[in-house]
Design an enzyme around this catalytic site. Sequence first.
Site, mmCIF file in Angstrom:
data_model
loop_
_atom_site.group_PDB
_atom_site.id
_atom_site.type_symbol
_atom_site.label_atom_id
_atom_site.label_comp_id
_atom_site.label_asym_id
_atom_site.label_seq_id
_atom_site.Cartn_x
_atom_site.Cartn_y
_atom_site.Cartn_z
ATOM 1 N N GLY A 123 0.826 -1.190 0.000
ATOM 2 C CA GLY A 123 0.000 0.000 0.000
ATOM 3 C C GLY A 123 0.863 1.244 0.000
ATOM 4 O O GLY A 123 2.031 1.217 0.406
ATOM 5 N N GLN B 54 2.701 9.942 1.394
ATOM 6 C CA GLN B 54 3.999 9.266 1.443
ATOM 7 C C GLN B 54 4.886 9.629 0.255
ATOM 8 O O GLN B 54 6.090 9.370 0.297
ATOM 9 C CB GLN B 54 3.807 7.746 1.491
ATOM 10 C CG GLN B 54 3.209 7.270 2.801
ATOM 11 C CD GLN B 54 3.073 5.768 2.804
ATOM 12 O OE1 GLN B 54 2.084 5.231 2.295
ATOM 13 N NE2 GLN B 54 4.071 5.095 3.346
ATOM 14 N N CYS C 106 6.038 -0.019 7.409
ATOM 15 C CA CYS C 106 5.621 1.140 6.621
ATOM 16 C C CYS C 106 6.789 1.599 5.765
ATOM 17 O O CYS C 106 7.922 1.673 6.245
ATOM 18 C CB CYS C 106 5.174 2.264 7.551
ATOM 19 S SG CYS C 106 4.577 3.733 6.706
ATOM 20 N N LEU C 107 6.509 1.899 4.509
ATOM 21 C CA LEU C 107 7.554 2.387 3.614
ATOM 22 C C LEU C 107 8.135 3.713 4.101
ATOM 23 O O LEU C 107 9.261 4.051 3.758
ATOM 24 C CB LEU C 107 6.997 2.537 2.194
ATOM 25 C CG LEU C 107 6.557 1.233 1.526
ATOM 26 C CD1 LEU C 107 5.867 1.522 0.194
ATOM 27 C CD2 LEU C 107 7.727 0.287 1.336
ATOM 28 N N HIS D 191 -4.465 1.197 7.496
ATOM 29 C CA HIS D 191 -3.104 1.751 7.555
ATOM 30 C C HIS D 191 -2.965 2.917 6.576
ATOM 31 O O HIS D 191 -2.474 3.996 6.933
ATOM 32 C CB HIS D 191 -2.091 0.643 7.237
ATOM 33 C CG HIS D 191 -0.673 1.104 7.253
ATOM 34 N ND1 HIS D 191 0.206 0.762 8.256
ATOM 35 C CD2 HIS D 191 0.033 1.866 6.382
ATOM 36 C CE1 HIS D 191 1.388 1.305 7.998
ATOM 37 N NE2 HIS D 191 1.303 1.983 6.854
ATOM 38 N N GLU D 192 -3.397 2.704 5.335
ATOM 39 C CA GLU D 192 -3.280 3.756 4.320
ATOM 40 C C GLU D 192 -4.200 4.932 4.632
ATOM 41 O O GLU D 192 -3.818 6.090 4.436
ATOM 42 C CB GLU D 192 -3.550 3.206 2.919
ATOM 43 C CG GLU D 192 -2.585 2.121 2.477
ATOM 44 C CD GLU D 192 -1.121 2.458 2.674
ATOM 45 O OE1 GLU D 192 -0.725 3.646 2.546
ATOM 46 O OE2 GLU D 192 -0.337 1.538 2.971
ATOM 47 N N HIS E 134 -2.656 7.389 6.928
ATOM 48 C CA HIS E 134 -1.753 8.352 6.284
ATOM 49 C C HIS E 134 -2.522 9.567 5.776
ATOM 50 O O HIS E 134 -1.998 10.685 5.779
ATOM 51 C CB HIS E 134 -1.010 7.707 5.114
ATOM 52 C CG HIS E 134 0.130 6.846 5.525
ATOM 53 N ND1 HIS E 134 1.209 7.311 6.251
ATOM 54 C CD2 HIS E 134 0.377 5.530 5.298
ATOM 55 C CE1 HIS E 134 2.063 6.327 6.457
ATOM 56 N NE2 HIS E 134 1.579 5.232 5.895
#
Length: 193
Positions: A47, A52, A102-103, A144-145, A148
Amino acid sequence: MSILKIARMGHPVLRKVSARVENPLDPEIQRLIADMKETMKDAGGVGLAAPQVFQSKAIMVFHVPSFRKSDDPDDGDIPLSVLVNPTIEAIGDEVVDGWEGCLSIPGLQGVVPRWNKIRYRGLDEKGNEIERTAGGFHARVVQHEYDHLIGVMYPERMEDMTLLGFAEELRENPPETPLRQAESTDDDESEEA
């Protein structure tokens, strides 16, 4: 299409509430979505949200690989999906723990409580309305997304900071803390989103 740079935790763009997208078909938005898909694939994530990649817009891309699906009928192999201007709501009150990465927080993982079942709505990349019920890993990725998009990073959701660590260390030395799990899943592996 371009591979975009990924913002890391601490950058102010990750703490802002994202702006709604007025027209998903706008060429700039279409280019951003294409670049986000390419960036997520290149980074090996499941994701990615627009903040991000330094764009404070309410857009996320995600997928659920078949090996991540659980026995939950609302979980499953979800192809690469785009969600614009999403809303989410819990279905029921069951909360489960799961490892997340997480990226924007490379190398770390933590145990995060999330609703096990959600309903989400929004638009796809063509402006069509989407409404889905999600369970298991599918629900976790979307939550999660979505976080953000409202300026929240997963460590802020954690209840026990002793369950935050470097992925490599956690694989070699897993904590012995029992996790709240859904009755039908035993998934506690992490993917970076």
